[in-house]
Design a protein around this motif. Structure first.
Motif, mmCIF file in Angstrom:
data_model
loop_
_atom_site.group_PDB
_atom_site.id
_atom_site.type_symbol
_atom_site.label_atom_id
_atom_site.label_comp_id
_atom_site.label_asym_id
_atom_site.label_seq_id
_atom_site.Cartn_x
_atom_site.Cartn_y
_atom_site.Cartn_z
ATOM 1 N N ARG A 105 3.423 -6.623 7.387
ATOM 2 C CA ARG A 105 3.547 -5.355 6.675
ATOM 3 C C ARG A 105 3.509 -5.584 5.165
ATOM 4 N NH1 ARG A 105 8.370 -4.217 7.957
ATOM 5 N NH2 ARG A 105 7.819 -3.550 10.048
ATOM 6 N N LYS A 106 4.213 -6.622 4.722
ATOM 7 C CA LYS A 106 4.212 -6.946 3.294
ATOM 8 C C LYS A 106 2.805 -7.321 2.823
ATOM 9 C CE LYS A 106 6.371 -10.722 2.048
ATOM 10 N NZ LYS A 106 7.488 -11.648 1.724
ATOM 11 N N GLU A 109 0.762 -4.069 2.586
ATOM 12 C CA GLU A 109 1.164 -3.250 1.438
ATOM 13 C C GLU A 109 0.652 -3.843 0.127
ATOM 14 O OE1 GLU A 109 5.361 -3.131 1.956
ATOM 15 O OE2 GLU A 109 5.300 -1.492 3.435
ATOM 16 N N ALA A 262 4.569 -3.872 12.735
ATOM 17 C CA ALA A 262 4.082 -4.060 11.366
ATOM 18 C C ALA A 262 3.535 -2.780 10.762
ATOM 19 C CB ALA A 262 3.009 -5.142 11.354
ATOM 20 N N GLY A 263 3.478 -1.685 11.556
ATOM 21 C CA GLY A 263 2.932 -0.434 11.061
ATOM 22 C C GLY A 263 1.431 -0.452 10.916
ATOM 23 N N LEU A 264 0.765 -1.276 11.744
ATOM 24 C CA LEU A 264 -0.682 -1.441 11.645
ATOM 25 C C LEU A 264 -1.431 -0.791 12.795
ATOM 26 C CD1 LEU A 264 -0.728 -5.168 10.479
ATOM 27 C CD2 LEU A 264 -1.254 -3.157 9.096
#
Length: 271
Positions: A105-106, A109, A262-264
């Motif tokens: 995720r980082k 972003e 991971a919000g992907l």
């Protein structure tokens, strides 16, 4: 029956059940004798088992290695258990997947430069490839290895953005850190920036972490070096799992869980 539907991520409980049923975690196929043999060889300074890390004499006691493996991988912590069944704690696997998801995720972003690589192309190539595709769609730059990068009498090739080692027209299972060493050297020689994140296994991961690159590793219970690297903060995360079960599709639910955490999911079409 195992879950194969990559389009829908399992819940945490469903994933744990799947990991145990497919023996990615739980009662794994790697016997206790093999685990202890590898811990002993690492402690005795056999660099093959260091996976590209520089461990010095800090892990010269086999019992210290076992203690870390019990803490971070979930092998049996009893030093008198010398043979038979050994384990990977599925809760530890999922906990590490959650930490790995935070790193992905980082990266998304920050639209970071990411290198994926595997020494287990027969099992983990699809998993790494799915992660690479998701991060590319999210805006990350997936590192391309310069053409003609050679190591260990073979060549580094990429499939779906994942670097792996080819020799004699076949993809090889390798623990060697040399492919990553030569990949990073080739990038520097070409005047390209090094990756900001590496997602890999075996010596690919150990070497990257040792070079100071943020690294997410995947490792089996008979490959203690990456867990020691995590304990020393050389790697950000090491995910414990059997790294070569019967069918690569068994890793699909784990991959879907990781991408969702991971919000992907939007980057891959997962619902």
């Amino acid at each position: 029956m195992p879950i194969f539907a990559a389009a829908v991520a399992p819940t945490r409980a469903e994933l744990i059940d799947h990991l145990v049923r497919t023996r990615i975690a739980g009662d794994v196929a790697t016997p206790r004798e093999n685990n202890l043999s590898h811990y002993r060889k690492l402690a005795n300074g056999d660099r093959h088992y260091w996976l590209g890390l520089e461990l010095g004499d800090r892990w010269a006691d086999e019992q210290d290695v076992l203690a870390v493996m019990a803490e971070r991988c979930g092998v049996v912590d009893d030093p008198d258990h010398r043979s038979g069944q050994d384990t990977i704690d599925p809760e530890m696997t999922v906990g590490a997947l959650d930490r790995a998801a935070a790193e992905l995720r980082k990266a998304a972003e920050g639209q970071r430069r990411v290198l994926f690589a595997t020494g287990h192309p027969g099992a983990l190539l699809d998993m790494h490839g799915a992660l690479a595709r998701a991060l590319r769609v999210a805006g990350c730059e997936i590192v391309r290895v310069p053409l003609g990068t050679y190591a260990d009498e073979g060549v580094i090739v990429q499939f779906g953005g994942v670097a792996t080692y080819e020799r004699g027209a076949s993809l090889w299972h390798t623990h060697s850190p040399e492919p990553m060493t030569q990949t990073l050297n080739a990038l520097q020689l070409a005047g390209e920036a090094l990756p900001e994140l590496v997602v890999a296994d075996h010596g690919w991961a150990g070497c990257a972490g040792q070079r100071g690159i943020d690294t997410v590793g995947f490792a089996d219970c008979n490959d203690p070096a990456l867990f020691l690297g995590e304990a020393e903060d050389t790697l950000e995360v090491t995910v414990p799992l059997d790294d070569h079960v019967a069918d690569p599709r068994f890793y699909e639910p784990m991959t879907a869980y990781l991408l969702t955490a991971a919000g992907l999911t939007g980057a891959t079409g997962l619902a």
